[in-house]
Design an enzyme around this catalytic site. Structure first.
Site, PDB file in Angstrom:
ATOM      1  N   CYS A 243      -4.966   4.630  10.055  1.00  0.00           N
ATOM      2  CA  CYS A 243      -4.952   3.200   9.801  1.00  0.00           C
ATOM      3  C   CYS A 243      -5.741   2.353  10.841  1.00  0.00           C
ATOM      4  O   CYS A 243      -5.795   2.418  11.918  1.00  0.00           O
ATOM      5  CB  CYS A 243      -3.597   2.806  10.140  1.00  0.00           C
ATOM      6  SG  CYS A 243      -2.927   0.966   9.978  1.00  0.00           S
TER       7      CYS A 243
ATOM      8  N   GLU B 280       0.504  -1.963  -2.014  1.00  0.00           N
ATOM      9  CA  GLU B 280       1.711  -1.502  -1.708  1.00  0.00           C
ATOM     10  C   GLU B 280       2.540  -1.981  -2.792  1.00  0.00           C
ATOM     11  O   GLU B 280       3.767  -1.419  -3.098  1.00  0.00           O
ATOM     12  CB  GLU B 280       2.162  -2.113  -0.352  1.00  0.00           C
ATOM     13  CG  GLU B 280       1.580  -1.679   0.782  1.00  0.00           C
ATOM     14  CD  GLU B 280       2.109  -0.237   1.153  1.00  0.00           C
ATOM     15  OE1 GLU B 280       3.102   0.167   1.051  1.00  0.00           O
ATOM     16  OE2 GLU B 280       1.038   0.594   1.584  1.00  0.00           O
TER      17      GLU B 280
ATOM     18  N   HIS C 283      -6.486   1.360   2.984  1.00  0.00           N
ATOM     19  CA  HIS C 283      -5.708   1.211   1.674  1.00  0.00           C
ATOM     20  C   HIS C 283      -6.850   0.760   0.552  1.00  0.00           C
ATOM     21  O   HIS C 283      -6.639   0.977  -0.547  1.00  0.00           O
ATOM     22  CB  HIS C 283      -4.901  -0.004   1.882  1.00  0.00           C
ATOM     23  CG  HIS C 283      -3.456   0.289   2.242  1.00  0.00           C
ATOM     24  ND1 HIS C 283      -3.452   0.345   3.543  1.00  0.00           N
ATOM     25  CD2 HIS C 283      -2.358   0.089   1.575  1.00  0.00           C
ATOM     26  CE1 HIS C 283      -1.776   0.536   3.508  1.00  0.00           C
ATOM     27  NE2 HIS C 283      -1.389   0.298   2.374  1.00  0.00           N
TER      28      HIS C 283
ATOM     29  N   CYS D 133     -10.256  -0.515   6.154  1.00  0.00           N
ATOM     30  CA  CYS D 133      -8.802  -0.419   5.934  1.00  0.00           C
ATOM     31  C   CYS D 133      -8.509   0.758   5.184  1.00  0.00           C
ATOM     32  O   CYS D 133      -9.233   0.895   3.889  1.00  0.00           O
ATOM     33  CB  CYS D 133      -8.319  -1.621   5.470  1.00  0.00           C
ATOM     34  SG  CYS D 133      -6.413  -1.468   5.056  1.00  0.00           S
TER      35      CYS D 133
ATOM     36  N   ASP E  36      -0.039   6.181   8.787  1.00  0.00           N
ATOM     37  CA  ASP E  36      -0.376   4.826   8.340  1.00  0.00           C
ATOM     38  C   ASP E  36       0.793   3.882   8.002  1.00  0.00           C
ATOM     39  O   ASP E  36       2.099   4.183   7.875  1.00  0.00           O
ATOM     40  CB  ASP E  36      -1.149   4.854   6.695  1.00  0.00           C
ATOM     41  CG  ASP E  36      -1.771   3.505   6.445  1.00  0.00           C
ATOM     42  OD1 ASP E  36      -2.259   3.000   7.301  1.00  0.00           O
ATOM     43  OD2 ASP E  36      -1.355   3.207   5.301  1.00  0.00           O
ATOM     44  N   SER E  37       0.656   2.634   7.932  1.00  0.00           N
ATOM     45  CA  SER E  37       1.615   1.777   7.737  1.00  0.00           C
ATOM     46  C   SER E  37       2.424   1.931   6.523  1.00  0.00           C
ATOM     47  O   SER E  37       3.624   1.432   6.089  1.00  0.00           O
ATOM     48  CB  SER E  37       0.904   0.310   7.738  1.00  0.00           C
ATOM     49  OG  SER E  37       0.175   0.137   6.894  1.00  0.00           O
TER      50      SER E  37
HETATM   51  N1  DGL Z   1      -4.064   0.856   6.082  1.00  0.00           N
HETATM   52  C1  DGL Z   1      -3.986   0.022   7.291  1.00  0.00           C
HETATM   53  C2  DGL Z   1      -5.449  -0.284   7.897  1.00  0.00           C
HETATM   54  O1  DGL Z   1      -6.107   0.775   7.592  1.00  0.00           O
HETATM   55  C3  DGL Z   1      -2.981  -0.946   7.390  1.00  0.00           C
HETATM   56  C4  DGL Z   1      -2.822  -2.021   6.378  1.00  0.00           C
HETATM   57  C5  DGL Z   1      -1.766  -2.896   6.978  1.00  0.00           C
HETATM   58  O2  DGL Z   1      -0.531  -2.279   6.757  1.00  0.00           O
HETATM   59  O3  DGL Z   1      -2.052  -4.237   6.785  1.00  0.00           O
HETATM   60  O4  DGL Z   1      -5.639  -1.198   8.400  1.00  0.00           O
END
Ligand code: DGL
Length: 277
Positions: free
Chosen positions: A76, A161, A197, A195, A13-14
């Site tokens: 992600c 984050e 997150h 997402c 993931d990012s």
């Molecule tokens: N967690 C990621 C997603 O599902 C990326 C969020 C990001 O880095 O903007 O999209």
């Protein structure tokens, strides 16, 4: 990484979001080894261009391959939307056709079956995922006639984050975005958290949406889809090592990653800082 962890499942993931997926995968499939990689130094990806997300994601996949992963999950949505298809079609055949990279969008759309009465679906995601139209295209394929309204939430990932998810600033942005989505289509009865997150904000999102609206969160969906995939693909499953271990890599400092990741995994973890290129 432990010596015996020869062929872990890679989870990318990012940043911290993929931990919400890893936690559920480990709960369902504790016997395998896992190698998590968070590109925290370059998060968020959600506002970045197609080319950049593709380039960063390919670097991460190559890194996980070089550390023994034969199967990598892009945990992600942004990377799944912007990089998965190109990596599968253009890069894997030359890197190593026996390795696999899977994403999170298709299994999430498959899990919508039977959830909606109105046929009106909402999507919260990063600007990149909403703009890519990946969810709309998958939904049109599987459920013609369903109506999808996407709403980008550019502030949610930075709040997470930066460890602000449980503070009042997060309430403000969650309410602003949930109101905008429900105003755009008041008939929505099912909302996808598109997402990885966003489950970290789950309780705030639950409070802000009408109680009758279903929330589709990806952790359990991706975990059961992976279990199903491994059953259908013994040639991949047999290559995976099984010591029940996990290791964590981050492109940010391990000192900042480990405490946050321990909170999300609900168990103390240690991590190693690496550079991607
Ligand atoms: N967690 C990621 C997603 O599902 C990326 C969020 C990001 O880095 O903007 O999209």
């Amino acid at each position: 990484m432990s010596q015996s962890m020869e062929s872990p499942i890679g989870i990318f993931d990012s940043g911290y979001g993929g931990l919400t997926i890893l936690r559920e995968i480990k709960r369902l499939l504790p016997e395998y080894d896992y190698l998590y990689l968070g590109d925290n130094a370059r998060a968020p990806y959600g506002t970045r261009s197609f080319d950049i997300v593709y380039r960063f994601t390919l670097q991460a996949v190559n890194e996980l391959f070089s550390r023994g992963c034969r199967l990598v999950i892009l945990a992600c949505n942004t990377a799944s939307a912007k990089a998965l298809r190109t990596i599968q079609q253009n890069d894997l055949p030359t890197i190593d056709p026996s390795r696999r990279v899977l994403g999170v969008i298709r299994p999430t759309v498959e899990a919508l079956e039977g959830l909606t009465r109105t046929g009106h679906i909402g999507l919260f995601a990063t600007p990149g995922t909403v703009r890519s139209d990946s969810y709309r295209l998958e939904i049109e394929k599987l459920y013609p006639g369903m109506k999808l309204t996407g709403h980008a939430c550019p502030m949610w990932v930075p709040l997470i984050e930066n460890n602000e998810a449980h503070h009042p600033g997060a309430d403000y942005f969650v309410r602003k975005d949930t109101n905008a989505l429900m105003t755009a289509d008041p008939d929505i009865d099912t909302v996808i958290l598109g997402c990885t997150h966003y489950p970290i904000l789950y309780s705030k999102i639950r409070e802000a949406l009408p109680p009758s609206v279903n929330i589709v969160s990806q952790g359990e969906i991706v975990a059961s889809s992976l279990a199903d995939y491994l059953t259908r693909h013994p040639e991949i499953e047999q290559t995976l090592s099984r010591t029940g271990a996990s290791a964590f890599l981050t492109t940010e400092s391990a000192d900042s990653f480990s405490p946050m990741a321990s909170l999300f995994m609900r168990t103390p973890i240690t991590s190693t800082q690496i550079t991607l290129n």
